[in-house]
Design an enzyme around this catalytic site. Structure first.
Site, mmCIF file in Angstrom:
data_model
loop_
_atom_site.group_PDB
_atom_site.id
_atom_site.type_symbol
_atom_site.label_atom_id
_atom_site.label_comp_id
_atom_site.label_asym_id
_atom_site.label_seq_id
_atom_site.Cartn_x
_atom_site.Cartn_y
_atom_site.Cartn_z
ATOM 1 N N HIS A 229 0.693 -1.317 0.072
ATOM 2 C CA HIS A 229 -0.057 -0.083 0.057
ATOM 3 C C HIS A 229 0.935 1.103 -0.021
ATOM 4 O O HIS A 229 0.792 1.972 -0.893
ATOM 5 C CB HIS A 229 -1.165 -0.089 1.032
ATOM 6 C CG HIS A 229 -1.914 1.219 0.723
ATOM 7 N ND1 HIS A 229 -2.903 0.943 -0.168
ATOM 8 C CD2 HIS A 229 -2.101 2.548 1.240
ATOM 9 C CE1 HIS A 229 -3.531 2.145 -0.351
ATOM 10 N NE2 HIS A 229 -2.902 3.065 0.279
ATOM 11 N N TYR A 233 1.649 5.015 -2.601
ATOM 12 C CA TYR A 233 1.993 6.436 -2.344
ATOM 13 C C TYR A 233 3.179 6.775 -2.610
ATOM 14 O O TYR A 233 3.231 7.933 -2.721
ATOM 15 C CB TYR A 233 1.485 6.721 -0.607
ATOM 16 C CG TYR A 233 0.064 6.641 -0.400
ATOM 17 C CD1 TYR A 233 -0.636 7.841 -0.617
ATOM 18 C CD2 TYR A 233 -0.557 5.467 -0.047
ATOM 19 C CE1 TYR A 233 -2.048 7.806 -0.512
ATOM 20 C CE2 TYR A 233 -1.742 5.291 0.061
ATOM 21 C CZ TYR A 233 -2.797 6.604 -0.084
ATOM 22 O OH TYR A 233 -4.140 6.392 -0.070
ATOM 23 N N HIS A 380 -9.582 0.819 -11.229
ATOM 24 C CA HIS A 380 -9.323 1.845 -10.300
ATOM 25 C C HIS A 380 -7.753 2.149 -10.421
ATOM 26 O O HIS A 380 -7.469 3.318 -10.626
ATOM 27 C CB HIS A 380 -9.468 1.272 -9.022
ATOM 28 C CG HIS A 380 -8.683 1.749 -7.705
ATOM 29 N ND1 HIS A 380 -9.053 3.071 -7.337
ATOM 30 C CD2 HIS A 380 -7.821 1.475 -7.058
ATOM 31 C CE1 HIS A 380 -8.200 3.639 -6.352
ATOM 32 N NE2 HIS A 380 -7.394 2.342 -6.170
ATOM 33 N N PHE A 381 -6.899 1.334 -10.585
ATOM 34 C CA PHE A 381 -5.355 1.766 -10.562
ATOM 35 C C PHE A 381 -5.060 1.998 -11.912
ATOM 36 O O PHE A 381 -3.961 2.815 -12.177
ATOM 37 C CB PHE A 381 -4.439 0.742 -9.865
ATOM 38 C CG PHE A 381 -4.290 -0.733 -10.530
ATOM 39 C CD1 PHE A 381 -3.811 -0.847 -11.640
ATOM 40 C CD2 PHE A 381 -5.029 -1.856 -9.783
ATOM 41 C CE1 PHE A 381 -3.685 -2.131 -12.143
ATOM 42 C CE2 PHE A 381 -4.890 -3.152 -10.334
ATOM 43 C CZ PHE A 381 -4.309 -3.228 -11.603
ATOM 44 N N HIS A 382 -5.780 1.882 -12.979
ATOM 45 C CA HIS A 382 -5.321 2.431 -14.346
ATOM 46 C C HIS A 382 -5.849 4.034 -14.405
ATOM 47 O O HIS A 382 -5.072 4.687 -14.975
ATOM 48 C CB HIS A 382 -5.603 1.698 -15.641
ATOM 49 C CG HIS A 382 -4.868 0.631 -15.835
ATOM 50 N ND1 HIS A 382 -5.302 -0.803 -15.119
ATOM 51 C CD2 HIS A 382 -3.798 0.472 -16.626
ATOM 52 C CE1 HIS A 382 -4.451 -1.670 -15.769
ATOM 53 N NE2 HIS A 382 -3.300 -0.834 -16.724
ATOM 54 N N ARG A 445 -10.453 -10.155 -12.667
ATOM 55 C CA ARG A 445 -9.039 -9.517 -13.212
ATOM 56 C C ARG A 445 -7.974 -10.862 -13.523
ATOM 57 O O ARG A 445 -8.398 -11.877 -12.998
ATOM 58 C CB ARG A 445 -8.413 -8.446 -12.114
ATOM 59 C CG ARG A 445 -8.055 -9.257 -10.885
ATOM 60 C CD ARG A 445 -7.595 -8.077 -10.006
ATOM 61 N NE ARG A 445 -6.293 -7.566 -10.218
ATOM 62 C CZ ARG A 445 -5.364 -7.067 -9.019
ATOM 63 N NH1 ARG A 445 -5.696 -6.995 -7.995
ATOM 64 N NH2 ARG A 445 -4.190 -6.745 -9.533
ATOM 65 N N ARG A 446 -6.914 -10.600 -13.972
ATOM 66 C CA ARG A 446 -5.962 -11.454 -14.075
ATOM 67 C C ARG A 446 -6.365 -12.909 -14.660
ATOM 68 O O ARG A 446 -6.089 -13.869 -14.157
ATOM 69 C CB ARG A 446 -5.468 -11.808 -12.666
ATOM 70 C CG ARG A 446 -4.524 -10.651 -11.983
ATOM 71 C CD ARG A 446 -4.159 -10.733 -10.575
ATOM 72 N NE ARG A 446 -3.094 -10.066 -10.438
ATOM 73 C CZ ARG A 446 -2.317 -9.896 -9.311
ATOM 74 N NH1 ARG A 446 -2.656 -10.941 -8.385
ATOM 75 N NH2 ARG A 446 -1.420 -8.968 -9.079
#
Ligand code: HAS
Ligand code: HEM
Length: 553
Positions: A229, A233, A380-382, A445-446
């Site tokens: 996590h 950041y 979300h993370f793209h 996913r994956r």
């Protein structure tokens, strides 16, 4: 000013340090290129458009993509950018020892990256960028990762040393904002990487060499997310550094508040680490109390992002008013929309609003049960790392490379940059949008292309995969254009480009000295980590259950 060049400020950067910066940026963009090829292929495979030749596995591709994009592209870019900033703000050049540490860190990281990527590309490490046990890779993949981390530590220690020296020679002065933020970012990295270093050295390497037969899976995942996590950041904080410190200068305004910017970074240091369990909410073996506590801390780490949003709006609005804008949104009209150094990071900020909202959904326990392990999370993370952060890094590149090589950004390059940023957003709209939607319908996913034996629900996912492939193709064009832009910037006309460091507003309150007191923040950070992790970790170590053998996909 020569014809065809943008108006740029006057100032100089130590060009010797520039070489170190350029080396990092080149590796970062080569990783983006190779990772981009893998990303494109993933979307084409998932939509059933192409079959992978030569026995290449989907996991091989996905591991290459995740490692190159999320670990190599980001880490190299960040170190290059931060070294440039500390060189500029802490004395005008790197101390000789820091310069050498920068190159030593680069060498370690590059040997590690080459080893790790070679293992992935030869199919000996198809374990994804999270390298979850019990999926097992060649020990050399883990050794490569360890070298990469050690290299980043050496570079980080260089940053600490430069600040220490500056403080010694500037007694009683508050460190420059950029340097303060760079040190917080690397402090956080230093504390967070202890988790992954322990996982790799104590668990994964002995297990993959066959010195021990089984592995404590729960413990290894927990150590990974203790690091995983804060890793996100570590990507975000340099983007925030650009938003807080660089953007005000580029738009011709001032930083709203130096103290508020510092406080938000201190809060990021405190709250970004003890929150790894929000990636493990659906896992057994961790009691709900500790999950609950870490979810509360997750919502605390949202606060500095909200402070950042507030601060940016304030900078934009006050800058607009100083230029004569009136009304609630008058400031929008006076922003330098045609300047890629502002335009690309601004698109990143804008997209961070829905991206962050998605994060809040993920962090809510009940909703996490709906989205966990679906393509929603990939969507979300793209938006977060692959758009907000990546677009900000692209925007930085357009002034950073000219500034550190003694060149200038031409109007043509500026225009190509704007086109690139628009292409990126268009591609991401289709790809990440489709991922979010189909994820809500349950698509995992994956996974490679599959019809799930003709399952009717799964058949309904197919159109979204096609949109993902369209988006992926547009994004790949964006990757090619960006890599072209980087190499064109390295051959741009010679000249002087200022390193754009903003100043705080005159009316802003003075920065309290306690914000610069590292010992307090480090102690608080360690205390929070101990509270959030000691009991669950001890539990996992004391009750390891039956360990798992390794599996090779
Ligand atoms: Fe996340 C999963 C929760 C932020 C990256 N996240 C991931 C993974 C990655 C990732 C890579 O709780 C997947 C890992 C894997 O492979 O399994 N995330 C959050 C939360 C936040 C958050 C609460 N994530 C990020 C950032 C990332 C990132 C940043 C990369 C850079 N995330 C989760 C959770 C999961 C997760 C769960 C696990 C899911 C699962 O089940 O697997 C927050 O930090 C977000 C706070 C942000 C905001 C937005 C503030 C807005 C700003 C912009 C201002 C704009 C302006 C312009 C001024 C609240 C600062 C305005 C102009 C106008 C004209 C309007
Ligand atoms: C995963 C496509 C750019 C980071 C994926 C997946 C696709 C994809 C389709 C999901 C595969 C699956 O779950 O089966 C692309 C394309 C890109 C791109 C077409 C641009 C050309 C980026 C960038 C980053 C990034 C710029 C980060 C800086 C990741 C990560 C994963 C991923 C971390 C997760 C890998 C895993 O689940 O192990 N990408 N992506 N991507 N992408 Fe990208």
């Amino acid at each position: 000013m020569k014809k065809g060049q943008l108006e740029l400020f006057e100032n100089k950067f130590d060009l010797k340090d520039g070489k170190l910066v350029v080396a990092h940026i080149i590796v970062a963009f080569l990783a983006l290129l190779i990772g981009g090829i893998a990303g494109l292929l993933q979307t084409l495979v998932k939509s059933g458009t192409v079959k992978l030749p030569y026995g290449i596995g989907y996991y091989e591709l996905l591991t290459a993509h995740g490692v190159l994009m999320a670990i190599v592209f980001t880490t190299y870019f960040i170190i290059g950018f931060l070294y440039s900033g500390i060189s500029y703000t802490l004395g005008g050049k790197l101390l000789p020892i820091v310069h050498r540490m920068g190159w030593l860190g680069f060498a370690f990281m590059t040997v590690g990256t080459a080893l790790g990527v070679a293992m992935v590309l030869t199919g000996k490490a198809s374990v994804l960028y999270t390298f979850y046990a019990p999926m097992k890779a060649s020990p050399y993949f883990y050794i490569g990762l360890a070298l990469l981390v050690v290299g980043s530590w050496i570079s980080g220690w260089g940053i600490f040393y430069q600040l220490k020296y500056w403080k010694k020679t500037h007694q009683g002065k508050i460190s420059p904002l950029f340097a303060f933020m760079a040190v917080i970012t690397f402090l956080m990295w230093q504390i967070a990487t202890i988790g992954v270093a322990a996982e790799v050295l104590i668990q994964l390497i002995p297990w993959s060499f066959g010195w021990v037969e089984t592995i404590n899976v729960m413990l290894s995942r927990t150590l990974f997310w203790y690091f995983g996590h804060p890793l996100v950041y570590f990507w975000l904080m340099p983007a925030y550094m650009c938003w807080y410190v660089i953007i005000p200068k580029i738009i011709g305004g001032k930083i709203y508040s130096d103290a508020l910017a510092r406080l938000s970074f201190v809060l990021l240091l405190l709250f970004s680490i003890p929150v790894g369990f929000h990636h493990q909410l659906m896992e057994p073996g961790i009691s709900s109390f500790w999950k609950y506590l870490q979810v509360v801390l997750t919502f605390m780490v949202v606060v500095p992002s909200l402070m950042t949003a507030f601060s940016l709006f304030a900078t934009f609005e006050l800058n607009g008013r100083a230029k004569g804008a009136t009304g609630l949104f008058g400031w929008i009209k006076v922003m330098p929309w045609k300047d890629v150094r502002f335009f690309a990071p601004f698109l990143g900020m804008l997209i961070f609003i829905p991206a962050g909202a998605g994060g809040l959904i993920n962090a809510s326990n009940q909703m996490n049960a709906v989205v966990h392990n679906t393509l929603w999370v990939t969507g979300h993370f793209h938006l977060t790392v692959a758009t907000s952060v990546a677009l900000t890094f692209f925007g930085i590149t357009y002034w950073l490379l000219p500034a550190v090589t003694g060149r200038v950004l031409t109007k043509r390059m500026n225009k190509l940059g704007i086109i690139q940023a628009i292409i990126w957003c268009a591609g991401m709209f289709f790809m990440s949008g489709a991922m979010h939607l189909v994820g809500l319908f349950g698509s995992p996913r994956r996974t490679a292309f599959t019809t799930y034996e003709g399952n009717a629900d799964a058949a309904g996912w197919m159109p979204y995969y096609v949109f993902m492939a369209i988006g992926g193709t547009v994004l790949f064009i964006g990757v090619l254009l960006m890599v072209y832009n980087v190499f064109a910037l390295l051959r741009a006309p010679k000249g002087v480009t200022e390193y754009p460091i903003g100043e705080a507003m005159e009316q802003a309150e003075a920065t309290p000295a306690y914000l610069d007191r590292w010992s307090v923040w480090i102690s608080l950070s360690v205390a929070l980590i101990l509270i959030a992790y000691t009991v669950p970790l001890m539990d996992m170590i004391m009750h390891p259950g039956v360990g798992s053998k390794g599996f090779v996909t």
